[in-house]
Design a protein around this motif. Structure first.
Motif, mmCIF file in Angstrom:
data_model
loop_
_atom_site.group_PDB
_atom_site.id
_atom_site.type_symbol
_atom_site.label_atom_id
_atom_site.label_comp_id
_atom_site.label_asym_id
_atom_site.label_seq_id
_atom_site.Cartn_x
_atom_site.Cartn_y
_atom_site.Cartn_z
ATOM 1 N N LEU A 264 0.654 -1.061 -0.041
ATOM 2 C CA LEU A 264 0.052 -0.003 -0.074
ATOM 3 C C LEU A 264 0.975 1.287 -0.119
ATOM 4 N N SER A 265 2.210 1.003 0.051
ATOM 5 C CA SER A 265 3.009 2.148 0.201
ATOM 6 C C SER A 265 2.820 3.249 1.014
ATOM 7 N N ILE A 266 2.753 2.665 2.284
ATOM 8 C CA ILE A 266 2.362 3.380 3.778
ATOM 9 C C ILE A 266 3.366 2.972 4.659
ATOM 10 N N ARG A 267 3.735 3.830 5.503
ATOM 11 C CA ARG A 267 5.124 3.344 6.368
ATOM 12 C C ARG A 267 4.723 2.370 7.335
ATOM 13 N N PHE A 268 5.815 1.701 7.952
ATOM 14 C CA PHE A 268 5.518 0.538 8.634
ATOM 15 C C PHE A 268 4.826 0.981 9.914
ATOM 16 N N ILE A 269 5.247 2.122 10.652
ATOM 17 C CA ILE A 269 4.717 2.593 12.002
ATOM 18 C C ILE A 269 3.499 2.965 11.767
ATOM 19 N N GLU A 270 2.872 3.222 10.486
ATOM 20 C CA GLU A 270 1.854 3.708 10.508
ATOM 21 C C GLU A 270 0.439 2.814 10.700
ATOM 22 N N LEU A 271 1.030 1.605 10.317
ATOM 23 C CA LEU A 271 0.168 0.165 10.258
ATOM 24 C C LEU A 271 0.229 -0.796 11.309
ATOM 25 N N MET A 272 1.450 -0.610 12.337
ATOM 26 C CA MET A 272 1.707 -1.181 13.360
ATOM 27 C C MET A 272 0.324 -1.489 14.130
ATOM 28 N N PHE A 273 -0.161 -0.479 14.511
ATOM 29 C CA PHE A 273 -1.477 -0.468 15.528
ATOM 30 C C PHE A 273 -2.540 -1.208 15.133
ATOM 31 N N PHE A 274 -2.955 -0.881 13.918
ATOM 32 C CA PHE A 274 -3.925 -1.560 13.246
ATOM 33 C C PHE A 274 -3.752 -3.007 13.201
ATOM 34 N N ILE A 275 -2.712 -3.546 12.375
ATOM 35 C CA ILE A 275 -2.482 -4.808 12.462
ATOM 36 C C ILE A 275 -2.432 -5.695 13.702
ATOM 37 N N GLY A 276 -1.905 -4.885 14.848
ATOM 38 C CA GLY A 276 -1.950 -5.392 16.238
ATOM 39 C C GLY A 276 -3.367 -5.939 16.615
ATOM 40 N N ILE A 277 -4.232 -4.526 16.208
ATOM 41 C CA ILE A 277 -5.587 -5.018 16.740
ATOM 42 C C ILE A 277 -6.082 -6.176 15.969
ATOM 43 N N ALA A 278 -6.175 -6.156 14.803
ATOM 44 C CA ALA A 278 -6.444 -7.192 13.783
ATOM 45 C C ALA A 278 -5.948 -8.698 14.346
ATOM 46 N N CYS A 279 -4.663 -8.800 14.514
ATOM 47 C CA CYS A 279 -4.116 -10.198 14.992
ATOM 48 C C CYS A 279 -4.479 -10.425 16.508
ATOM 49 N N SER A 280 -4.551 -9.309 17.307
ATOM 50 C CA SER A 280 -5.161 -9.877 18.626
ATOM 51 C C SER A 280 -6.506 -10.340 18.778
ATOM 52 N N PHE A 281 -7.408 -9.770 17.963
ATOM 53 C CA PHE A 281 -8.693 -10.029 17.542
ATOM 54 C C PHE A 281 -8.711 -11.523 17.188
ATOM 55 N N PHE A 282 -8.017 -11.847 15.911
ATOM 56 C CA PHE A 282 -7.889 -13.136 15.497
ATOM 57 C C PHE A 282 -7.356 -14.154 16.416
ATOM 58 N N ILE A 283 -6.336 -13.779 17.331
ATOM 59 C CA ILE A 283 -5.838 -14.707 18.226
ATOM 60 C C ILE A 283 -6.883 -15.187 19.221
ATOM 61 N N PHE A 284 -7.653 -13.808 19.852
ATOM 62 C CA PHE A 284 -8.709 -14.243 20.780
ATOM 63 C C PHE A 284 -9.781 -14.934 20.261
ATOM 64 N N TRP A 285 -10.183 -14.819 18.968
ATOM 65 C CA TRP A 285 -11.226 -15.372 18.413
ATOM 66 C C TRP A 285 -10.843 -16.950 18.316
ATOM 67 N N PHE A 286 -9.832 -17.123 17.873
ATOM 68 C CA PHE A 286 -9.609 -18.806 17.536
ATOM 69 C C PHE A 286 -8.973 -19.493 18.847
ATOM 70 N N THR A 287 -8.574 -18.697 20.007
ATOM 71 C CA THR A 287 -8.112 -19.587 21.063
ATOM 72 C C THR A 287 -9.229 -19.546 22.394
ATOM 73 N N SER A 288 -10.311 -18.658 22.058
ATOM 74 C CA SER A 288 -11.266 -18.851 23.077
ATOM 75 C C SER A 288 -12.294 -19.786 22.834
ATOM 76 N N LYS A 289 -13.123 -20.702 23.802
ATOM 77 C CA LYS A 289 -14.101 -21.294 23.425
ATOM 78 C C LYS A 289 -15.248 -21.092 24.320
ATOM 79 N N GLY A 290 -16.294 -21.609 23.599
ATOM 80 C CA GLY A 290 -17.761 -21.371 24.487
ATOM 81 C C GLY A 290 -18.482 -20.190 24.082
ATOM 82 N N GLY A 291 -18.009 -19.335 23.119
ATOM 83 C CA GLY A 291 -18.555 -18.191 22.602
ATOM 84 C C GLY A 291 -19.858 -18.401 21.954
ATOM 85 N N ALA A 292 -20.095 -17.256 21.252
ATOM 86 C CA ALA A 292 -21.518 -17.111 20.536
ATOM 87 C C ALA A 292 -21.411 -18.174 19.507
#
Length: 110
Positions: A26-54
């Motif tokens: 996307l021709s964007i600086r690395f540090i501009e995307l770190m926060f958003f990629i971190g949110i997405a990865c944290s969400f996916f890790i939470f999603w796939f390591t939890s059990k008993g959810g909706a």
């Protein structure tokens, strides 16, 4: 202990590579995307390591309707493992860089 360190380091490397590839594409600086990629990865890790959810309850309800066997429903349980901790570390570092970018301490690219 060595296994958790290996998982943490590999999680950080994977998130860094994902961020590098997206920033390069996307021709964007690395540090501009770190926060958003971190949110997405944290969400996916939470999603796939939890059990008993909706989603689990929905699948259990469908199976109960099809088979007539009522399954015991588990409450939402999440295991905070080394991958989630490493992803949160990546997210926090990205948040610091994002705040520095927003406050113009790190100047925009010319």
């Amino acid at each position: 202990m060595k296994k958790s360190i290996l998982i943490s380091i590999s999680t950080l490397v994977i998130e860094t590579v994902i961020t590098l590839l997206i920033s390069w594409k996307l021709s964007i600086r690395f540090i501009e995307l770190m926060f958003f990629i971190g949110i997405a990865c944290s969400f996916f890790i939470f999603w796939f390591t939890s059990k008993g959810g909706a989603v689990s309850q929905y699948i259990d309800s469908q199976n109960s309707a099809l088979t007539g066997i009522v399954q015991e429903r588990d409450p939402l349980r999440f295991r905070i493992g080394p991958a989630f901790k490493a992803s949160l570390l990546f997210l926090l570092i990205g948040l610091i860089f994002f705040i520095l970018l927003v406050t113009n301490i790190i100047p925009p690219v010319k």
